[in-house]
Design an enzyme around this catalytic site. Sequence first.
Site, PDB file in Angstrom:
ATOM      1  N   VAL A  11      -2.511  -5.907  -3.010  1.00 25.09           N
ATOM      2  CA  VAL A  11      -2.155  -4.609  -3.593  1.00 25.09           C
ATOM      3  C   VAL A  11      -2.461  -4.583  -5.088  1.00 25.09           C
ATOM      4  CG1 VAL A  11      -0.213  -3.111  -4.207  1.00 25.09           C
ATOM      5  CG2 VAL A  11      -0.443  -3.947  -1.859  1.00 25.09           C
ATOM      6  N   LYS A  43       8.005  -4.533   1.955  1.00 18.81           N
ATOM      7  CA  LYS A  43       8.197  -5.363   3.140  1.00 18.81           C
ATOM      8  C   LYS A  43       9.687  -5.657   3.324  1.00 18.81           C
ATOM      9  CE  LYS A  43       3.600  -7.427   2.792  1.00 18.81           C
ATOM     10  NZ  LYS A  43       3.135  -6.635   1.625  1.00 18.81           N
ATOM     11  N   ASP A  82       2.772  -7.214  -7.768  1.00 22.96           N
ATOM     12  CA  ASP A  82       2.524  -5.778  -7.554  1.00 22.96           C
ATOM     13  C   ASP A  82       3.309  -4.936  -8.547  1.00 22.96           C
ATOM     14  OD1 ASP A  82       1.122  -6.703  -5.369  1.00 22.96           O
ATOM     15  OD2 ASP A  82       2.441  -5.787  -3.868  1.00 22.96           O
ATOM     16  N   GLU A  97      -7.162  -1.735   0.628  1.00 27.53           N
ATOM     17  CA  GLU A  97      -7.172  -3.162   0.323  1.00 27.53           C
ATOM     18  C   GLU A  97      -7.876  -3.930   1.441  1.00 27.53           C
ATOM     19  OE1 GLU A  97      -3.659  -5.621   1.201  1.00 27.53           O
ATOM     20  OE2 GLU A  97      -2.534  -3.739   1.247  1.00 27.53           O
ATOM     21  N   ASP A 151      11.462 -15.196  -7.979  1.00 26.69           N
ATOM     22  CA  ASP A 151      10.238 -14.856  -7.244  1.00 26.69           C
ATOM     23  C   ASP A 151      10.117 -13.338  -7.114  1.00 26.69           C
ATOM     24  OD1 ASP A 151       7.977 -14.849  -5.710  1.00 26.69           O
ATOM     25  OD2 ASP A 151       8.775 -16.099  -4.096  1.00 26.69           O
TER      26      ASP A 151
END
Length: 301
Positions: free
Chosen positions: A103, A156, A139, A22, A135
Amino acid sequence: MLMVSEEVREALAARRPVVALESTIIAHGLPRPRNLQTALELEDLVRQEGAVPATIAVLDGQAHVGLDKEQVERIANEEGIRKLGHRDLPLAAAAGVSGATTVSATALLASLAGVRVFATGGLGGVHRQWTATQDESADLGLLARTRITVVCAGVKSILDVPATLQRLETLGVAVAGYRTDRFPGFYLSDSGHPVDWTLESPEQVAAVMRAQDALDGPQSALVVAHPVPEEEQLDPQLHARVLSAALQACEDEGVTGQAVTPFLLDYLVRHTEGASLSANLAAVRGNVRLAARIAAAWAKA
């Protein structure tokens, strides 16, 4: 609409290993000039493992799979580079703008070009307080309908990790730990949550990829969760303390929506004196090496 570099095109035609990379980390993830140095380093790591790097970005509305050095320098140094998810690609194309791919956009463009293996740092996922904000990273939905193998260091750690794992299960995205039965936590080797499957070698990963094709089921991804080495992870106690403070600061300052993730990541970098960034880069380097080895095993299939 899709420009595949001559090097990548020839490698794919000859069934040589190719690894998608990426470009968001180049344009938005690192300060200059470290971003350009890292971009070139990651491509070199792929080459050291005998594979061809395919860094992906959009330049002047044209999606590129495989960049030359001048194009990488544009992404690293040019002002106004947008951050593009897969939903943004037609808009960027019509407007003729340049952007770094996240991503979801990278996975989509890689798959369209015929690249099967993709290396990144950490996936997006379900955000904390999802019940209030709804939210969730794009991805996840994209990986549910894109046949690609993603080597990552989990999701993450600022996200809701167990909710993300549950969402991946619901969407039918296969997840396996690489030489671990624990799901990694991006900066951390262990997020505190298990995985159901463990793969021990690039050849085993390639065997799963072949089985996906043989079964001819839904066109979903395979997530290979590869932990950052323990000696290179962020100190877990420091991580917990700073993340807690970051979440409180986010609430106090009224940060919401798409601004939450960059706010939290920047807070972690500043309040760990760069240690979180070092752990992030260590994870990415390891993922790139592993992805190249998987791509080589896949090319032999």
